[in-house]
Scaffold this motif. Structure first.
Motif, PDB file in Angstrom:
ATOM      1  N   LEU A  61       0.855  -1.184   0.000  1.00  0.00           N
ATOM      2  CA  LEU A  61       0.000   0.000   0.000  1.00  0.00           C
ATOM      3  C   LEU A  61       0.892   1.235   0.000  1.00  0.00           C
ATOM      4  N   HIS A  62       0.794   2.071  -1.016  1.00  0.00           N
ATOM      5  CA  HIS A  62       1.699   3.191  -1.227  1.00  0.00           C
ATOM      6  C   HIS A  62       1.009   4.547  -1.077  1.00  0.00           C
ATOM      7  N   TYR A  63       1.823   5.555  -0.783  1.00  0.00           N
ATOM      8  CA  TYR A  63       1.365   6.939  -0.797  1.00  0.00           C
ATOM      9  C   TYR A  63       2.572   7.837  -1.018  1.00  0.00           C
ATOM     10  N   GLN A  64       2.314   9.092  -1.335  1.00  0.00           N
ATOM     11  CA  GLN A  64       3.333  10.138  -1.417  1.00  0.00           C
ATOM     12  C   GLN A  64       3.040  11.135  -0.296  1.00  0.00           C
ATOM     13  N   GLN A  65       4.053  11.477   0.482  1.00  0.00           N
ATOM     14  CA  GLN A  65       3.899  12.429   1.584  1.00  0.00           C
ATOM     15  C   GLN A  65       3.812  13.858   1.048  1.00  0.00           C
ATOM     16  N   ASN A  66       3.216  14.736   1.864  1.00  0.00           N
ATOM     17  CA  ASN A  66       3.192  16.168   1.547  1.00  0.00           C
ATOM     18  C   ASN A  66       4.613  16.697   1.476  1.00  0.00           C
ATOM     19  N   PRO A  67       4.949  17.621   0.649  1.00  0.00           N
ATOM     20  CA  PRO A  67       4.048  18.378  -0.221  1.00  0.00           C
ATOM     21  C   PRO A  67       3.809  17.711  -1.579  1.00  0.00           C
ATOM     22  N   HIS A  68       4.186  16.444  -1.702  1.00  0.00           N
ATOM     23  CA  HIS A  68       4.056  15.735  -2.973  1.00  0.00           C
ATOM     24  C   HIS A  68       2.908  14.729  -2.965  1.00  0.00           C
ATOM     25  N   ALA A  69       2.002  14.845  -2.003  1.00  0.00           N
ATOM     26  CA  ALA A  69       0.866  13.914  -1.914  1.00  0.00           C
ATOM     27  C   ALA A  69       0.087  13.918  -3.222  1.00  0.00           C
ATOM     28  N   GLN A  70      -0.476  12.764  -3.567  1.00  0.00           N
ATOM     29  CA  GLN A  70      -1.159  12.608  -4.849  1.00  0.00           C
ATOM     30  C   GLN A  70      -2.568  12.052  -4.672  1.00  0.00           C
ATOM     31  N   ALA A  71      -3.510  12.629  -5.378  1.00  0.00           N
ATOM     32  CA  ALA A  71      -4.781  11.958  -5.641  1.00  0.00           C
ATOM     33  C   ALA A  71      -4.536  11.135  -6.897  1.00  0.00           C
ATOM     34  N   LYS A  72      -5.251  10.021  -7.028  1.00  0.00           N
ATOM     35  CA  LYS A  72      -5.083   9.157  -8.190  1.00  0.00           C
ATOM     36  C   LYS A  72      -6.443   8.789  -8.762  1.00  0.00           C
ATOM     37  N   LEU A  73      -6.531   8.769 -10.073  1.00  0.00           N
ATOM     38  CA  LEU A  73      -7.695   8.257 -10.783  1.00  0.00           C
ATOM     39  C   LEU A  73      -7.210   6.994 -11.482  1.00  0.00           C
ATOM     40  N   VAL A  74      -7.657   5.844 -10.987  1.00  0.00           N
ATOM     41  CA  VAL A  74      -7.102   4.562 -11.428  1.00  0.00           C
ATOM     42  C   VAL A  74      -8.133   3.740 -12.190  1.00  0.00           C
ATOM     43  N   ARG A  75      -7.637   2.930 -13.134  1.00  0.00           N
ATOM     44  CA  ARG A  75      -8.490   2.011 -13.878  1.00  0.00           C
ATOM     45  C   ARG A  75      -7.620   0.965 -14.553  1.00  0.00           C
ATOM     46  N   VAL A  76      -8.240  -0.084 -15.041  1.00  0.00           N
ATOM     47  CA  VAL A  76      -7.506  -1.082 -15.811  1.00  0.00           C
ATOM     48  C   VAL A  76      -7.889  -0.970 -17.273  1.00  0.00           C
ATOM     49  N   VAL A  77      -6.901  -1.107 -18.135  1.00  0.00           N
ATOM     50  CA  VAL A  77      -7.103  -1.073 -19.577  1.00  0.00           C
ATOM     51  C   VAL A  77      -7.398  -2.488 -20.075  1.00  0.00           C
ATOM     52  N   SER A  78      -6.748  -3.469 -19.447  1.00  0.00           N
ATOM     53  CA  SER A  78      -7.042  -4.869 -19.728  1.00  0.00           C
ATOM     54  C   SER A  78      -6.897  -5.643 -18.432  1.00  0.00           C
ATOM     55  N   GLY A  79      -7.737  -6.657 -18.282  1.00  0.00           N
ATOM     56  CA  GLY A  79      -7.680  -7.484 -17.083  1.00  0.00           C
ATOM     57  C   GLY A  79      -8.638  -7.040 -16.000  1.00  0.00           C
ATOM     58  N   LYS A  80      -8.294  -7.447 -14.763  1.00  0.00           N
ATOM     59  CA  LYS A  80      -9.158  -7.187 -13.618  1.00  0.00           C
ATOM     60  C   LYS A  80      -8.280  -7.153 -12.367  1.00  0.00           C
ATOM     61  N   VAL A  81      -8.523  -6.172 -11.502  1.00  0.00           N
ATOM     62  CA  VAL A  81      -7.782  -6.076 -10.244  1.00  0.00           C
ATOM     63  C   VAL A  81      -8.747  -5.816  -9.091  1.00  0.00           C
ATOM     64  N   LEU A  82      -8.316  -6.218  -7.906  1.00  0.00           N
ATOM     65  CA  LEU A  82      -8.969  -5.782  -6.672  1.00  0.00           C
ATOM     66  C   LEU A  82      -8.180  -4.571  -6.211  1.00  0.00           C
ATOM     67  N   ASP A  83      -8.821  -3.414  -6.185  1.00  0.00           N
ATOM     68  CA  ASP A  83      -8.164  -2.165  -5.825  1.00  0.00           C
ATOM     69  C   ASP A  83      -8.539  -1.814  -4.386  1.00  0.00           C
ATOM     70  N   VAL A  84      -7.557  -1.330  -3.620  1.00  0.00           N
ATOM     71  CA  VAL A  84      -7.742  -1.066  -2.190  1.00  0.00           C
ATOM     72  C   VAL A  84      -7.254   0.336  -1.854  1.00  0.00           C
ATOM     73  N   ALA A  85      -8.052   1.068  -1.088  1.00  0.00           N
ATOM     74  CA  ALA A  85      -7.665   2.382  -0.571  1.00  0.00           C
ATOM     75  C   ALA A  85      -7.850   2.365   0.942  1.00  0.00           C
ATOM     76  N   VAL A  86      -6.821   2.791   1.661  1.00  0.00           N
ATOM     77  CA  VAL A  86      -6.839   2.846   3.130  1.00  0.00           C
ATOM     78  C   VAL A  86      -6.730   4.310   3.548  1.00  0.00           C
ATOM     79  N   ASP A  87      -7.669   4.759   4.364  1.00  0.00           N
ATOM     80  CA  ASP A  87      -7.671   6.150   4.827  1.00  0.00           C
ATOM     81  C   ASP A  87      -6.578   6.334   5.878  1.00  0.00           C
ATOM     82  N   LEU A  88      -5.581   7.167   5.558  1.00  0.00           N
ATOM     83  CA  LEU A  88      -4.457   7.435   6.459  1.00  0.00           C
ATOM     84  C   LEU A  88      -4.507   8.845   7.035  1.00  0.00           C
ATOM     85  N   ARG A  89      -5.648   9.525   6.881  1.00  0.00           N
ATOM     86  CA  ARG A  89      -5.807  10.889   7.387  1.00  0.00           C
ATOM     87  C   ARG A  89      -6.220  10.821   8.851  1.00  0.00           C
ATOM     88  N   LYS A  90      -5.309  11.173   9.747  1.00  0.00           N
ATOM     89  CA  LYS A  90      -5.512  10.952  11.189  1.00  0.00           C
ATOM     90  C   LYS A  90      -6.767  11.612  11.755  1.00  0.00           C
TER      91      LYS A  90
END
Length: 181
Positions: free
Chosen positions: A60-89
């Motif tokens: 599970l990855h993230y970028q710290q501030n000031p380089h934090a990133q929002a991501k818009l993710v999708r698959v072009v081919s295949g299938k994935v289980l995508d997971v997001a974990v809230d790390l905002r204290k």
């Protein structure tokens, strides 16, 4: 485009309008004016793509501030289980996660805001693509252990293929000692 609420502030599943016939299909995967209409105002500046064989787990990855990133993710081919974990204290969903199946046949997308750990497991050989709201910065890399018992994420797969780097990421309890969001 249909926007699906997840119960997490800023975290959405998106289903585009797909127009298909005997020739194939067409859909708009990103249209800034439509996203703004939907209340999504991220300014995406970088696109990334990866290929993963079935059983590969990334995260599970993230970028710290000031380089934090929002991501818009999708698959072009295949299938994935995508997971997001809230790390905002200060978030009411801190430490909780949300999963979605991203399927190339469905063309669905997942908008993961800054402040979330993100990962996925390839349920099939998959090409994964994502837009980022900030440029990648190696010094700002961070992560949380994908198999953390406190997070208790059901990845739906036994014995995933995981990089050495992802196998030694800090636990969620260690993250909580010094949260970056």
């Amino acid at each position: 485009m249909k926007i699906i609420e997840t119960g997490f502030d800023g975290l959405y599943e998106l289903e585009p309008n797909v127009f298909g016939d005997k020739r194939g299909y067409f859909f708009e995967s990103f249209k800034k004016s439509l996203f703004v209409e939907l209340g999504i105002t991220e300014d995406f500046v970088q696109d990334n793509e990866s290929f993963s064989v079935k059983g590969t787990l990334r995260g599970l990855h993230y970028q710290q501030n000031p380089h934090a990133q929002a991501k818009l993710v999708r698959v072009v081919s295949g299938k994935v289980l995508d997971v997001a974990v809230d790390l905002r204290k200060d978030s009411p969903t801190f430490g909780k996660h949300h999963t979605v199946i991203l399927d190339a046949e469905k063309h669905n997308m997942f908008l993961v805001p800054a402040g979330f750990g993100h990962g996925f497991v390839a349920l099939e050989d998959s090409v994964f693509t994502y837009k980022c709201s900030n440029y990648y910065n190696k010094e700002s890399e961070g992560g949380v252990l994908w198999s953390d018992p406190v997070l208790n994420i059901d990845w739906g797969i036994e014995n995933p293929i995981v990089s050495e780097k992802d196998q030694v990421l800090p636990t969620f309890d260690a993250y909580k000692q010094n949260p970056v969001f």
